[in-house]
Each structure stands twice: as C-alpha cells, then as structure tokens.
Design a protein around this motif. Structure first.
Motif, PDB file in Angstrom:
ATOM      1  N   PHE A  70       8.072  13.781  -3.833  1.00  0.00           N
ATOM      2  CA  PHE A  70       8.700  14.715  -3.580  1.00  0.00           C
ATOM      3  C   PHE A  70       8.448  14.645  -1.669  1.00  0.00           C
ATOM      4  CE2 PHE A  70      10.402  17.375  -6.196  1.00  0.00           C
ATOM      5  CZ  PHE A  70      12.064  17.515  -6.378  1.00  0.00           C
ATOM      6  N   GLY A  71       8.323  14.270  -0.664  1.00  0.00           N
ATOM      7  CA  GLY A  71       8.036  14.499   0.362  1.00  0.00           C
ATOM      8  C   GLY A  71       8.168  12.814   1.355  1.00  0.00           C
ATOM      9  N   GLU A  72       7.069  12.432   2.333  1.00  0.00           N
ATOM     10  CA  GLU A  72       7.662  11.868   2.933  1.00  0.00           C
ATOM     11  C   GLU A  72       6.427  10.315   2.124  1.00  0.00           C
ATOM     12  OE1 GLU A  72       5.972   9.848   6.818  1.00  0.00           O
ATOM     13  OE2 GLU A  72       7.444  10.838   7.476  1.00  0.00           O
ATOM     14  N   ASN A  73       6.753   9.288   1.566  1.00  0.00           N
ATOM     15  CA  ASN A  73       6.206   8.217   0.768  1.00  0.00           C
ATOM     16  C   ASN A  73       6.335   6.633   1.807  1.00  0.00           C
ATOM     17  OD1 ASN A  73       6.750   9.024  -2.113  1.00  0.00           O
ATOM     18  ND2 ASN A  73       8.267   9.267  -1.799  1.00  0.00           N
ATOM     19  N   LEU A  77       0.863  -0.667   0.144  1.00  0.00           N
ATOM     20  CA  LEU A  77      -0.095  -0.418  -0.405  1.00  0.00           C
ATOM     21  C   LEU A  77       1.111   0.964  -0.042  1.00  0.00           C
ATOM     22  CD1 LEU A  77      -2.801  -1.625   2.669  1.00  0.00           C
ATOM     23  CD2 LEU A  77      -2.812  -1.636   0.750  1.00  0.00           C
ATOM     24  N   PHE A  78       0.167   2.048  -1.063  1.00  0.00           N
ATOM     25  CA  PHE A  78       1.440   3.225  -0.624  1.00  0.00           C
ATOM     26  C   PHE A  78       0.857   4.650  -0.843  1.00  0.00           C
ATOM     27  CE2 PHE A  78       2.181   7.287  -3.452  1.00  0.00           C
ATOM     28  CZ  PHE A  78       3.321   7.932  -3.272  1.00  0.00           C
ATOM     29  N   SER A  79       0.666   6.094   0.079  1.00  0.00           N
ATOM     30  CA  SER A  79       0.753   7.158   0.060  1.00  0.00           C
ATOM     31  C   SER A  79       1.496   8.576   0.337  1.00  0.00           C
ATOM     32  CB  SER A  79      -0.716   6.739   1.579  1.00  0.00           C
ATOM     33  OG  SER A  79       0.765   6.271   2.126  1.00  0.00           O
ATOM     34  N   ASN A  80       1.111   9.162  -0.195  1.00  0.00           N
ATOM     35  CA  ASN A  80       2.507  10.318   0.048  1.00  0.00           C
ATOM     36  C   ASN A  80       1.054  11.493  -0.012  1.00  0.00           C
ATOM     37  OD1 ASN A  80       3.745  12.423  -0.845  1.00  0.00           O
ATOM     38  ND2 ASN A  80       5.143  11.346  -1.039  1.00  0.00           N
ATOM     39  N   ARG A  81       0.547  12.285   1.721  1.00  0.00           N
ATOM     40  CA  ARG A  81      -0.277  12.202   1.861  1.00  0.00           C
ATOM     41  C   ARG A  81      -0.118  14.764   0.959  1.00  0.00           C
ATOM     42  NH1 ARG A  81      -1.384  12.344   8.394  1.00  0.00           N
ATOM     43  NH2 ARG A  81      -2.117  10.787   8.607  1.00  0.00           N
ATOM     44  N   GLY A  82       1.534  14.390   0.782  1.00  0.00           N
ATOM     45  CA  GLY A  82       2.384  15.609   0.061  1.00  0.00           C
ATOM     46  C   GLY A  82       2.288  16.523  -1.265  1.00  0.00           C
ATOM     47  N   SER A  83       1.828  14.603  -2.418  1.00  0.00           N
ATOM     48  CA  SER A  83       2.081  14.192  -3.265  1.00  0.00           C
ATOM     49  C   SER A  83       0.315  14.779  -4.274  1.00  0.00           C
ATOM     50  CB  SER A  83       2.194  13.041  -3.765  1.00  0.00           C
ATOM     51  OG  SER A  83       2.421  12.675  -4.819  1.00  0.00           O
TER      52      SER A  83
END
Length: 334
Positions: free
Chosen positions: A148-151, A110-116
């Motif tokens: 970019f950011g936290e993946n 499962l992948f997520s990146n809130r800033g993307s």
C-alpha cells in the motif's frame, strides 16, 4: 504613493470639469474599489489569501486512486516501457516490461516504499542477458516489493560506461480491496468445485480473488490459497508428495495438524534461482485447498547448504503465522 497621486489627480480633474457632488462621490467609490483590488492582489502574492487552482484539486483526486507514473531521470533513455496493467494491482502482482533502445549490458531495479514495512530492495534482473531486446520485472507483495502507498522503482540501464535512469511510481490505495469476495463463492473448475462462505475479519481482512481457483486475503501479504486435486499427504510421506510439486532443491520441517484430520501444515525451504524461499504450506483435506504463505526469502543458499539453512530456520518463530493459522481454522469452520 502612486495611488494617492492618482486619486488626487482624478478628483482635481472631476472638480475642474464642473461635475456634480454625486459624480465626485462616484469617482471616490471607484478609487476605493481599486484599493480593495490592490489589497487582495498583495495578499495573494504573499500567500496570505489564496485559492486552490483547479489543477491542484485534480492532482489530489488522482493521488487517492491507484496509478502508475513513468518519470525519466536522465535526458537519454535506454529503456522504453510498455503500458502497465493497473487492474493487476488487485492481485498484488504487476508486471513492468518493455524494450531496449540501445545495447544494454544489465538492468538494475531499486525499490522503496517509505510507508511500508518492506525493506528497500536492490535487484539486478536475472532473466535479462546482455543486449537482450526485451526486459521484464515482476513487482509483487509476495517478493516484498509491492505494498500500500507509493512504491518507487528506479530502473538503471547500463551500456558500457553510460547509465540511464527511469523512475516508476506505482500508487496502491485501499481501493484495491474492491476486488474482494464477501459472498458465498463457487471455487474451482466445472468438475471440481466447492461452495463456501469465506470468512472475513479485521485481523486478516477480506478474500481477494486472484484467478478462477486462487485467492488471497486483503490484510495478509504473501498468502495464496488455491483449489486443487491431490492425494492426501501425510507427514511420513511428505518428501515424496513434495517431489511432485517442487522441481528444484528443497527441504521441509515442522509437519503438524492445524485441525486434526482436516488441515495440516509444514514449512518448506526451496531454491528459486539465486534466492531461497521459506514458506509455510497448508493442506485442507475437507475442501481441497492448498495454501502457501511466504515467511522469508534471501540469498547465499545453495544445494550444498540448503539442509543446514533448513535446520537454522526450523528454530525461528514467525508471529505473523498466528494470524494465518487462525484464518485457515476459520475457513474450516465456514
């Protein structure tokens, strides 16, 4: 109350012992020092006055650079992860791999990146078969699972009715562009080179080297440009040309000049395992560059429906191609 009694007893004790006035004053000053220390302690405990611990400062420094963290989410773990090569983050593609410690039926990521702007992703490893000893997952911007950011990647390993979870946090910061090229570059192998000043712009960023013959740009995700040797394709002979390049089912559409006599582009849909990939291909006749820019990817397309999907996608417009088209025109003018 306790402090008042303590001060009174202390003063009484000093007076009864026949001490001088100077001794008494010194004792009072000592008591005032105790009061000040107690006040500071009280303020600190209520959060009114605090100092940042050294450990917290260190953590803040670490969060400002690229990093990879592996965080077990369950007491039992069915997966052991190999060290992740953080230097590969500069290529916008990093491999996450390891071994199984138990008979594992499947692995879900499962992948997520809130800033993307990339959507959350739910993927079952297709190259992993039940009870394999090793597993491999590729996180890349091309597949829209690295930005970019936290993946955050949550690995779920299934063994019968048991499930274990491990979370990986991959932080990517602006420091990744330190790998960029900003000087005149010699691109290609010893017998096939081109000397060119690659352009830079706030619209598409700076060139970033992927390997000897290939590069991308820091502000464009899903773009790869390489130096190649190929016969000059034409729109009329494009199917035959692409058969040499693509080993799976494909269709193309919209073959156009980008710069007359120098650049052409066309869109290609191809099957990639259980997915389809829709790309814009760029061919530079002057420098021998071949570029691909991913427009979208998805599922539920087969060799029987790919022609229909090609017709559907041909009618779509993609705003991001304006920036990429502009970059390729600038390269021609370099």
């Amino acid at each position: 109350m306790y402090k008042i009694i303590l001060i009174a007893i202390s003063l009484l004790f000093i007076t009864s012992c026949g001490q001088s006035q100077s001794d008494i004053d010194a004792a009072k000053e000592k008591m005032r020092s105790i009061d000040v220390a107690e006040e500071i302690k009280t303020e600190t405990s209520t959060g009114a006055t605090t100092e940042t611990p050294a450990q917290e400062i260190s953590n803040e420094e670490e969060s400002s650079s690229n990093s990879v963290q592996i965080i077990p989410q369950t007491a039992e773990q069915f997966l052991e992860f190999s060290p992740v090569d953080e230097s590969k983050l500069a290529t916008w593609e990093v491999e996450i791999s390891g071994t199984t410690t138990k008979k594992v039926d499947k692995i879900q990521v499962l992948f997520s990146n809130r800033g993307s702007d990339f959507p959350n992703d739910d993927y079952v490893l297709q190259t992993f078969t039940p009870w394999d000893k090793e597993f491999r997952y590729v996180a890349s911007s091309r597949n829209k699972v690295l930005d970019f950011g936290e993946n955050t990647y949550t690995f779920r390993a299934f063994s019968g009715k048991e499930i274990t979870e491990t979370r990986l946090r991959v932080r990517v910061t602006d420091e990744i562009v330190e790998e960029s090229w900003v000087e005149t570059q010699l691109i290609g192998s010893e017998d096939d080179t081109v000397l060119i000043d690659l352009p830079t712009s706030t619209a598409y960023g700076e060139p970033v080297k992927l390997w000897e013959k290939n590069f991308t740009y820091s502000q464009i995700k899903g773009l790869e440009i390489g130096k190649e040797i190929f016969n000059k394709p034409s729109c009329g002979e494009l199917t035959e040309f692409l058969q040499w390049r693509i080993s799976t089912w494909f269709f193309w559409n919209t073959c156009r000049d980008l710069v007359a006599g120098k650049w052409i582009f066309y869109n290609v849909i191809r099957l990639d395992g259980d997915e389809y990939v829709y790309e814009r291909h760029y061919v530079d006749f002057e420098h021998g560059f071949y570029g691909t820019y991913e427009l979208e990817r998805g599922e539920w397309v087969t060799k029987d429906t790919i022609a229909e999907k090609n017709t559907e996608l041909k009618a779509e417009s993609y705003e991001s191609t304006k920036v990429v088209d502009g970059l390729l025109r600038d390269i021609i003018g370099s």
